[in-house]
Write a protein that holds these residues in place. Structure first.
Motif, PDB file in Angstrom:
ATOM      1  N   LYS A 106     -25.951  -6.589  16.551  1.00 52.56           N
ATOM      2  CA  LYS A 106     -26.263  -6.447  15.137  1.00 52.56           C
ATOM      3  C   LYS A 106     -27.559  -7.177  14.813  1.00 52.56           C
ATOM      4  CE  LYS A 106     -21.404  -6.097  13.702  1.00 52.56           C
ATOM      5  NZ  LYS A 106     -20.333  -6.689  12.844  1.00 52.56           N
ATOM      6  N   SER A 107     -28.590  -6.404  14.501  1.00 49.30           N
ATOM      7  CA  SER A 107     -29.874  -7.022  14.161  1.00 49.30           C
ATOM      8  C   SER A 107     -29.833  -7.703  12.797  1.00 49.30           C
ATOM      9  CB  SER A 107     -30.981  -5.969  14.183  1.00 49.30           C
ATOM     10  OG  SER A 107     -30.676  -4.886  13.320  1.00 49.30           O
ATOM     11  N   SER A 198     -31.951  -2.864  15.930  1.00 47.71           N
ATOM     12  CA  SER A 198     -30.833  -2.034  16.382  1.00 47.71           C
ATOM     13  C   SER A 198     -30.188  -1.272  15.226  1.00 47.71           C
ATOM     14  CB  SER A 198     -29.788  -2.895  17.099  1.00 47.71           C
ATOM     15  OG  SER A 198     -29.276  -3.902  16.244  1.00 47.71           O
ATOM     16  N   SER A 199     -30.271  -1.811  14.004  1.00 54.18           N
ATOM     17  CA  SER A 199     -29.697  -1.105  12.855  1.00 54.18           C
ATOM     18  C   SER A 199     -30.389   0.244  12.652  1.00 54.18           C
ATOM     19  CB  SER A 199     -29.822  -1.958  11.587  1.00 54.18           C
ATOM     20  OG  SER A 199     -31.177  -2.290  11.342  1.00 54.18           O
TER      21      SER A 199
END
Length: 320
Positions: A106-107, A198-199
């Motif tokens: 989770k960024s 990454s989102s």
């Protein structure tokens, strides 16, 4: 762990473009799932994609490093690409024992000072891992399409040409971003690298796999480039040039720019905010729209002549 996710993507030429560099060249990527989908940067395979290949055509050759250290080569077919977010999905026909999908972190919970690791193929030196820290968050990355990728991760882990498309990992081995650019005046790493969070990857990649393109919520209007808007004395907000005829924006009454009977330019609506979020330029508009989905209802604040109006609107898939 590193060997399970590293790929070498071998097409394209080095292209030094300026201080913020998004170089093409030998690149990297990650195994996305057990079906052979490979995620990399759009610009890594940009030369091949510029020949307008259709989905299913071979656009790259991929080296997968197996857990026992043996490299195996595969032809990779194009599945989907999104130039504006600098992401592409390829597919290889590889056995399941070679395909070890990356674990995605989770960024949104990252903190400055947190350790990170970059895996890639810098200057052709494959299987390279560099270590650093998160040195900045929520940076704007300007893609080759001239669109801003918001939420970028800044790191001091050494990233050089060839790292593009490779994973940026946290200390647990979870992918928190895709390495995409460096800040440089020499063509090599200067201690400032950038990764697509990454989102964003999690939002775009499933769409590329399913539809072959990113399905993006928008207004279905053409916005004037900032330079053109400034020449027309629009200093704040974005100027609407065209409105698609069958669009919800047209039905809501959004007005395009036209020419009057005397040939003079009659300015269309100027969008100055969406849901009270101010918009100063085109990049800010796209950045705000990235947070919405098709079907979401928004309130546009527009300037029409000397009036400020509020216009309810439902977002739809945009063709612009």
């Amino acid at each position: 762990m590193a060997g399970k996710t590293f790929l070498g993507l071998l097409y394209a030429q080095l292209n030094v473009t300026g201080v913020v560099e998004v170089p093409e060249g030998n690149g990297s990527g990650v195994v996305w799932d057990g079906n052979g989908h490979i995620v990399t940067n759009y610009h890594v395979v940009g030369n091949a994609l510029s020949r307008n290949p259709s989905p299913g055509q071979v656009v790259a050759r991929v080296n997968i490093l197996a857990s026992e250290g043996v490299q195996k080569n595969f032809e990779a077919k194009l599945i989907g690409a999104d130039r504006s977010k600098d992401l592409a999905v390829l597919k290889v026909e590889a056995s399941g024992d070679l395909l070890k999908p990356i674990k995605v972190g989770k960024s949104a919970v990252l903190r400055v000072g947190q350790q990170c690791l970059a895996i890639g193929n810098p200057f052709g030196f494959d299987h390279t891992l560099t270590v650093g820290v998160i040195s900045g968050l929520d940076r704007d990355i300007f893609s080759q399409a001239g669109v801003t990728i918001g939420g970028g991760i800044q790191t001091d882990a050494a990233i050089n040409p060839g790292n593009s498309g490779g994973p940026l990992l946290d200390s647990r081995g979870n992918m928190i971003g895709i390495n995409t650019a460096i800040f440089t005046q020499t063509g090599t790493s200067a201690g400032v690298g950038f990764a697509i969070p990454s989102s964003t990857v999690l939002k775009i990649v499933p769409q590329l796999i399913q539809f072959g393109k990113a399905v993006r919520a928008g207004l279905n209007v053409e916005i004037a480039p900032d330079l053109v808007a400034n020449q027309l004395n629009v200093r704040n907000g974005v100027l609407v040039l065209q409105v698609a005829g069958n669009s919800l924006a047209a039905k809501a009454g959004l007005l395009p720019t036209n020419r009057g009977f005397a040939g003079n330019i009659v300015l269309g609506d100027v969008i100055v905010a969406i849901d009270e979020k101010p918009i100063k330029n085109k990049a800010e508009l796209f950045k705000i729209l990235d947070d919405y989905n098709i079907g979401d209802k928004v309130i546009l604040k527009i300037q029409r002549g000397s009036e400020i109006l509020e216009l309810p609107l439902v977002l739809e898939e945009t063709s612009f």
